[in-house]
Design an enzyme around this catalytic site. Structure first.
Site, PDB file in Angstrom:
ATOM      1  N   CYS A  55     -31.897  13.515 -19.538  1.00  0.00           N
ATOM      2  CA  CYS A  55     -31.195  14.166 -20.655  1.00  0.00           C
ATOM      3  C   CYS A  55     -29.697  14.391 -20.507  1.00  0.00           C
ATOM      4  CB  CYS A  55     -31.888  15.474 -20.979  1.00  0.00           C
ATOM      5  SG  CYS A  55     -33.540  15.161 -21.626  1.00  0.00           S
ATOM      6  N   THR A  75     -34.478  16.633 -28.602  1.00  0.00           N
ATOM      7  CA  THR A  75     -33.035  16.867 -28.689  1.00  0.00           C
ATOM      8  C   THR A  75     -32.433  15.822 -29.615  1.00  0.00           C
ATOM      9  OG1 THR A  75     -33.085  17.683 -26.432  1.00  0.00           O
ATOM     10  CG2 THR A  75     -30.936  17.033 -27.297  1.00  0.00           C
ATOM     11  N   PHE A 118     -35.456  24.109 -23.883  1.00  0.00           N
ATOM     12  CA  PHE A 118     -34.485  24.270 -22.789  1.00  0.00           C
ATOM     13  C   PHE A 118     -35.115  24.201 -21.402  1.00  0.00           C
ATOM     14  CE2 PHE A 118     -32.563  26.456 -26.451  1.00  0.00           C
ATOM     15  CZ  PHE A 118     -31.334  25.820 -26.502  1.00  0.00           C
ATOM     16  N   ARG A 148     -51.430   7.337 -21.949  1.00  0.00           N
ATOM     17  CA  ARG A 148     -50.923   8.690 -21.679  1.00  0.00           C
ATOM     18  C   ARG A 148     -51.943   9.740 -22.125  1.00  0.00           C
ATOM     19  NH1 ARG A 148     -44.469  10.248 -22.053  1.00  0.00           N
ATOM     20  NH2 ARG A 148     -44.370  10.361 -19.809  1.00  0.00           N
ATOM     21  N   ALA A 208     -46.641  13.244 -26.331  1.00  0.00           N
ATOM     22  CA  ALA A 208     -47.281  13.938 -25.201  1.00  0.00           C
ATOM     23  C   ALA A 208     -46.523  13.663 -23.906  1.00  0.00           C
ATOM     24  CB  ALA A 208     -48.734  13.505 -25.083  1.00  0.00           C
ATOM     25  N   PHE A 216     -22.698  21.791 -21.029  1.00  0.00           N
ATOM     26  CA  PHE A 216     -22.100  22.825 -20.164  1.00  0.00           C
ATOM     27  C   PHE A 216     -22.724  22.802 -18.768  1.00  0.00           C
ATOM     28  CE2 PHE A 216     -19.432  26.197 -22.310  1.00  0.00           C
ATOM     29  CZ  PHE A 216     -19.071  25.410 -23.382  1.00  0.00           C
ATOM     30  N   PHE A 250     -35.186  12.510  -9.429  1.00  0.00           N
ATOM     31  CA  PHE A 250     -33.827  12.959  -9.794  1.00  0.00           C
ATOM     32  C   PHE A 250     -33.562  14.387  -9.365  1.00  0.00           C
ATOM     33  CE2 PHE A 250     -33.757  15.836 -13.498  1.00  0.00           C
ATOM     34  CZ  PHE A 250     -35.080  15.797 -13.925  1.00  0.00           C
ATOM     35  N   ASN A 306     -39.524  10.898 -27.875  1.00  0.00           N
ATOM     36  CA  ASN A 306     -38.329  10.586 -27.090  1.00  0.00           C
ATOM     37  C   ASN A 306     -37.166  10.170 -27.992  1.00  0.00           C
ATOM     38  OD1 ASN A 306     -40.416   8.657 -27.377  1.00  0.00           O
ATOM     39  ND2 ASN A 306     -39.340   7.203 -26.085  1.00  0.00           N
TER      40      ASN A 306
HETATM   41  P1  NAD Z   1     -41.130  11.352 -22.996  1.00  0.00           P
HETATM   42  O1  NAD Z   1     -40.679   9.956 -23.090  1.00  0.00           O
HETATM   43  O2  NAD Z   1     -41.716  11.866 -21.719  1.00  0.00           O
HETATM   44  O3  NAD Z   1     -42.216  11.646 -24.142  1.00  0.00           O
HETATM   45  C1  NAD Z   1     -42.089  11.249 -25.460  1.00  0.00           C
HETATM   46  C2  NAD Z   1     -43.456  10.775 -25.952  1.00  0.00           C
HETATM   47  O4  NAD Z   1     -43.388  10.520 -27.363  1.00  0.00           O
HETATM   48  C3  NAD Z   1     -43.923   9.464 -25.309  1.00  0.00           C
HETATM   49  O5  NAD Z   1     -45.163   9.671 -24.644  1.00  0.00           O
HETATM   50  C4  NAD Z   1     -44.048   8.491 -26.496  1.00  0.00           C
HETATM   51  O6  NAD Z   1     -45.132   7.587 -26.361  1.00  0.00           O
HETATM   52  C5  NAD Z   1     -44.271   9.451 -27.653  1.00  0.00           C
HETATM   53  N1  NAD Z   1     -43.956   8.895 -28.967  1.00  0.00           N
HETATM   54  C6  NAD Z   1     -42.894   8.142 -29.349  1.00  0.00           C
HETATM   55  N2  NAD Z   1     -42.973   7.841 -30.662  1.00  0.00           N
HETATM   56  C7  NAD Z   1     -44.121   8.409 -31.124  1.00  0.00           C
HETATM   57  C8  NAD Z   1     -44.742   8.453 -32.389  1.00  0.00           C
HETATM   58  N3  NAD Z   1     -44.210   7.853 -33.458  1.00  0.00           N
HETATM   59  N4  NAD Z   1     -45.905   9.117 -32.512  1.00  0.00           N
HETATM   60  C9  NAD Z   1     -46.477   9.732 -31.443  1.00  0.00           C
HETATM   61  N5  NAD Z   1     -45.920   9.727 -30.208  1.00  0.00           N
HETATM   62  C10 NAD Z   1     -44.751   9.082 -30.051  1.00  0.00           C
HETATM   63  O7  NAD Z   1     -39.881  12.249 -23.410  1.00  0.00           O
HETATM   64  P2  NAD Z   1     -39.596  13.779 -22.996  1.00  0.00           P
HETATM   65  O8  NAD Z   1     -38.938  13.826 -21.658  1.00  0.00           O
HETATM   66  O9  NAD Z   1     -40.798  14.593 -23.248  1.00  0.00           O
HETATM   67  O10 NAD Z   1     -38.473  14.135 -24.059  1.00  0.00           O
HETATM   68  C11 NAD Z   1     -38.775  14.290 -25.421  1.00  0.00           C
HETATM   69  C12 NAD Z   1     -37.587  14.930 -26.121  1.00  0.00           C
HETATM   70  O11 NAD Z   1     -37.379  16.246 -25.585  1.00  0.00           O
HETATM   71  C13 NAD Z   1     -36.271  14.197 -25.949  1.00  0.00           C
HETATM   72  O12 NAD Z   1     -35.535  14.329 -27.147  1.00  0.00           O
HETATM   73  C14 NAD Z   1     -35.579  14.968 -24.846  1.00  0.00           C
HETATM   74  O13 NAD Z   1     -34.188  14.891 -24.952  1.00  0.00           O
HETATM   75  C15 NAD Z   1     -36.035  16.374 -25.100  1.00  0.00           C
HETATM   76  N6  NAD Z   1     -36.073  17.242 -23.916  1.00  0.00           N
HETATM   77  C16 NAD Z   1     -36.564  16.770 -22.738  1.00  0.00           C
HETATM   78  C17 NAD Z   1     -36.649  17.634 -21.645  1.00  0.00           C
HETATM   79  C18 NAD Z   1     -37.191  17.157 -20.307  1.00  0.00           C
HETATM   80  O14 NAD Z   1     -37.124  17.918 -19.359  1.00  0.00           O
HETATM   81  N7  NAD Z   1     -37.739  15.962 -20.182  1.00  0.00           N
HETATM   82  C19 NAD Z   1     -36.263  18.980 -21.760  1.00  0.00           C
HETATM   83  C20 NAD Z   1     -35.782  19.419 -23.005  1.00  0.00           C
HETATM   84  C21 NAD Z   1     -35.697  18.543 -24.069  1.00  0.00           C
HETATM   85  C1  UGA Z   2     -31.907  19.972 -17.786  1.00  0.00           C
HETATM   86  C2  UGA Z   2     -31.573  21.403 -18.219  1.00  0.00           C
HETATM   87  O1  UGA Z   2     -31.463  22.235 -17.049  1.00  0.00           O
HETATM   88  C3  UGA Z   2     -32.641  21.973 -19.140  1.00  0.00           C
HETATM   89  O2  UGA Z   2     -32.242  23.254 -19.613  1.00  0.00           O
HETATM   90  C4  UGA Z   2     -32.820  21.010 -20.327  1.00  0.00           C
HETATM   91  O3  UGA Z   2     -33.842  21.477 -21.181  1.00  0.00           O
HETATM   92  C5  UGA Z   2     -33.171  19.637 -19.806  1.00  0.00           C
HETATM   93  O4  UGA Z   2     -32.119  19.164 -18.927  1.00  0.00           O
HETATM   94  C6  UGA Z   2     -33.282  18.599 -20.885  1.00  0.00           C
HETATM   95  O5  UGA Z   2     -32.748  18.760 -21.967  1.00  0.00           O
HETATM   96  O6  UGA Z   2     -33.919  17.595 -20.560  1.00  0.00           O
HETATM   97  P1  UGA Z   2     -33.474  18.873 -15.949  1.00  0.00           P
HETATM   98  O7  UGA Z   2     -32.668  17.653 -16.230  1.00  0.00           O
HETATM   99  O8  UGA Z   2     -34.956  18.759 -15.973  1.00  0.00           O
HETATM  100  O9  UGA Z   2     -33.102  20.022 -17.002  1.00  0.00           O
HETATM  101  O10 UGA Z   2     -33.085  19.448 -14.519  1.00  0.00           O
HETATM  102  P2  UGA Z   2     -31.818  20.277 -13.960  1.00  0.00           P
HETATM  103  O11 UGA Z   2     -32.328  21.321 -13.067  1.00  0.00           O
HETATM  104  O12 UGA Z   2     -30.912  20.699 -15.033  1.00  0.00           O
HETATM  105  O13 UGA Z   2     -31.088  19.203 -13.056  1.00  0.00           O
HETATM  106  C7  UGA Z   2     -30.425  18.088 -13.628  1.00  0.00           C
HETATM  107  C8  UGA Z   2     -29.703  17.310 -12.546  1.00  0.00           C
HETATM  108  O14 UGA Z   2     -28.575  18.023 -12.068  1.00  0.00           O
HETATM  109  C9  UGA Z   2     -30.571  17.015 -11.319  1.00  0.00           C
HETATM  110  O15 UGA Z   2     -30.321  15.697 -10.882  1.00  0.00           O
HETATM  111  C10 UGA Z   2     -30.108  18.029 -10.302  1.00  0.00           C
HETATM  112  O16 UGA Z   2     -30.300  17.613  -8.989  1.00  0.00           O
HETATM  113  C11 UGA Z   2     -28.623  18.122 -10.652  1.00  0.00           C
HETATM  114  N1  UGA Z   2     -28.002  19.405 -10.240  1.00  0.00           N
HETATM  115  C12 UGA Z   2     -28.387  20.563 -10.827  1.00  0.00           C
HETATM  116  C13 UGA Z   2     -27.020  19.396  -9.289  1.00  0.00           C
HETATM  117  O17 UGA Z   2     -26.632  18.332  -8.748  1.00  0.00           O
HETATM  118  N2  UGA Z   2     -26.433  20.586  -8.933  1.00  0.00           N
HETATM  119  C14 UGA Z   2     -26.802  21.769  -9.492  1.00  0.00           C
HETATM  120  O18 UGA Z   2     -26.225  22.820  -9.106  1.00  0.00           O
HETATM  121  C15 UGA Z   2     -27.807  21.757 -10.461  1.00  0.00           C
END
Ligand code: NAD
Ligand code: UGA
Length: 458
Positions: free
Chosen positions: A275, A131, A161, A41, A12, A225, A337, A90
């Site tokens: 990420c 991811t 994404f 959480r 979550a 990228f 960030f 995570n």
């Molecule tokens: P997060 O740390 O916010 O959330 C992950 C959650 O999973 C935590 O609350 C944790 O307690 C829970 N968890 C861990 N092990 C568990 C288990 N065995 N059973 C139930 N719950 C469990 O992480 P996030 O930012 O949501 O990222 C999750 C994944 O998504 C990562 O792989 C990340 O790379 C990917 N991702 C993140 C973003 C983003 O913007 N944060 C965007 C796209 C992809």
């Molecule tokens: C990024 C990607 O944009 C998402 O598509 C992806 O799903 C996600 O990572 C993930 O896998 O977690 P996020 O990290 O939430 O999303 O935010 P972004 O908007 O991508 O910014 C990332 C960092 O780059 C920030 O620190 C931002 O300030 C910086 N940034 C972004 C710059 O310095 N310049 C830019 O032109 C754009």
């Protein structure tokens, strides 16, 4: 009410909760449950005080929670209950053993796979939303097929994404939804089930399908990228500072080429977030693993430039302030960030603050949403840090301002009032190029943007 489908999200967090909430909003006839091992959480998701700040999310939770969206800590029971499981746990960078500092730490993910195996009493579709390194689905399949009996698991990859701060609109109007599956009869049937869910609100041409490996790899490559563009423009910002070119003008001219495009060309203090760095390092590790050192070092340079950009920012502060920061007070405007989030994971502000502290500066940190996380991040970093949410109070009595997050609020501050409350000569280091530099210079600041000539009287 009898629900048409039952969908589970495991994890979550920033991804699991918003993604599942959007499915619940768009598919009111589906029951959507989100589970997590972290009871605090889950309690927060069930309260009025949500555990993450994300614009627009509160409205969706209010609309769906208790109707067809449920938050629970009963991971095992919910695995039994649901037919489609999105794994959103995570996957941080490994901090120990082989691949430490590079490879993905898959312990949470593997624990989930085993929990699914141990508790499932019927066949399931298991979707990787986290991811993951390419070929993780194969390991998932192996774990899931190690049980006995007739239960079948179909493993799909549908990476997320969305970006933080814009998660709600990214989920509602995605550029694409990617669904990777095995190209077997059962794999294609599972793929069709997922397509059906997203078709409720995503236009068909934006739902793309592929084999599992392409889906897994596409996610790492998309992040690599995007980060590469940020490092590319930041590398050029260093050259601009030496040559009187203006990075905004260069980025604009370059980005006008439709083949290049204007997005992700904003120079600053480097990318943060949980990420980009993690996923690039994972890609670098995979390239090394598959015997491709040249490819690995190409992508590694994206991370190196990011670190260089932060080092450079602090060196510029030090040089401008007569090569000593000892005993000087620096106000940091923005610790998240990026704007519109309280998330500070891998925020450049953490590194920059530590480097300023290493120079024996005193640091006052201000941020509208991220101070709770900033306190945790800097808990072991000594006494010379204070946290003040109000930017005017934070800046009063400081020698310098450093803008580290692109919060809109910092564009609109009364910089004259701030200038009047600061020690002179007053410095402004705009790590995001969001402040009106000329105006601040006229007010009296010595202004140091990124990738543009400084405006200084010194
Ligand atoms: P997060 O740390 O916010 O959330 C992950 C959650 O999973 C935590 O609350 C944790 O307690 C829970 N968890 C861990 N092990 C568990 C288990 N065995 N059973 C139930 N719950 C469990 O992480 P996030 O930012 O949501 O990222 C999750 C994944 O998504 C990562 O792989 C990340 O790379 C990917 N991702 C993140 C973003 C983003 O913007 N944060 C965007 C796209 C992809
Ligand atoms: C990024 C990607 O944009 C998402 O598509 C992806 O799903 C996600 O990572 C993930 O896998 O977690 P996020 O990290 O939430 O999303 O935010 P972004 O908007 O991508 O910014 C990332 C960092 O780059 C920030 O620190 C931002 O300030 C910086 N940034 C972004 C710059 O310095 N310049 C830019 O032109 C754009």
């Amino acid at each position: 009410m009898k629900f048409k489908k039952k969908i589970l999200g495991i994890g979550a967090g920033y991804v699991g909760a918003p993604t599942m909430a959007m499915i619940a909003r768009k598919c009111p006839d589906y029951k959507v449950t989100v589970v997590d091992i972290n009871p605090e959480r889950i309690a927060a998701w069930n309260s009025d005080n949500l555990p993450i700040f994300e614009p627009g999310l509160e409205d969706i939770i209010r609309e769906t929670r208790g109707r067809n969206l449920f938050f629970s800590t009963d991971v095992e029971g919910q695995i039994r209950e649901n037919d489609i499981i999105f794994v959103c746990v995570n996957t941080p960078t490994k901090t120990f053993g082989a691949g430490a500092g590079m490879a993905a730490d898959l312990q949470y993910w593997e624990k989930t796979a085993r929990q699914i195996l141990d508790n499932a009493e019927s066949s399931k579709i298991v979707v990787e939303k986290s991811t993951l390194p390419i070929k993780t689905a194969l390991a998932m399949e192996r774990i899931l097929s190690s049980g006995k009996g007739n239960i079948k698991f179909e493993v799909l990859s549908s990476p997320e994404f969305m970006a933080e701060g814009t998660a709600v609109s990214d989920l509602e109007y995605p550029d694409r939804v990617l669904i990777g599956s095995r190209e077997t009869k059962s794999g294609l049937a599972a793929r069709a089930e997922l397509v059906e869910i997203f078709s409720r609100w995503v236009p068909p041409e934006k739902i793309i399908t592929s084999n599992v490996w392409s889906a897994e790899l596409s996610k790492l490559v998309a992040n690599a990228f995007l980060a590469q563009r940020v490092s590319s423009i930041n590398s050029i910002s260093a050259l601009c500072e030496k040559t009187d070119a203006d990075i905004n003008e260069v980025a604009y001219a370059v980005g006008m080429d439709t083949r290049i495009g204007a997005k992700f060309l904003k120079a600053g203090i480097g990318f943060g977030g949980s990420c980009f760095k993690k996923d690039i390092l994972n890609l670098v590790y995979l390239c090394g693993h598959y015997g491709l050192p040249e490819v690995a070092s190409y992508w590694e340079s994206v991370v190196k430039i990011n670190e260089y950009q932060q080092d450079r920012f602090v060196s510029n502060i030090l040089n401008a302030m007569f090569n000593t920061l000892a005993g000087k007070k620096i106000c940091i405007l923005g610790f998240a960030f990026k704007a519109d989030t309280g998330d500070t994971r891998e925020s450049p502000a953490i590194n920059i603050t530590r480097k300023l502290l290493a120079e024996q500066a005193e640091v006052v940190i201000s941020d509208p949403r991220a101070l709770a996380n900033a306190r945790i991040d800097l808990a072991g970093d000594g006494e010379k840090i204070s946290f003040i949410e109000d930017p005017y109070r934070a800046a009063a009595g400081c020698h310098a301002l450093a803008v580290l997050t692109d919060w809109d609020l910092y564009r609109k501050l009364d910089y004259r009032k701030i200038f009047n409350s600061m020690i002179k000569p007053a410095f402004l280091f705009d790590g995001r190029n969001i402040v009106d530099h000329q105006k601040c210079f006229e007010i009296g600041f010595n202004v140091f943007p990124v990738g543009k000539p400084a405006l200084s009287r010194l």
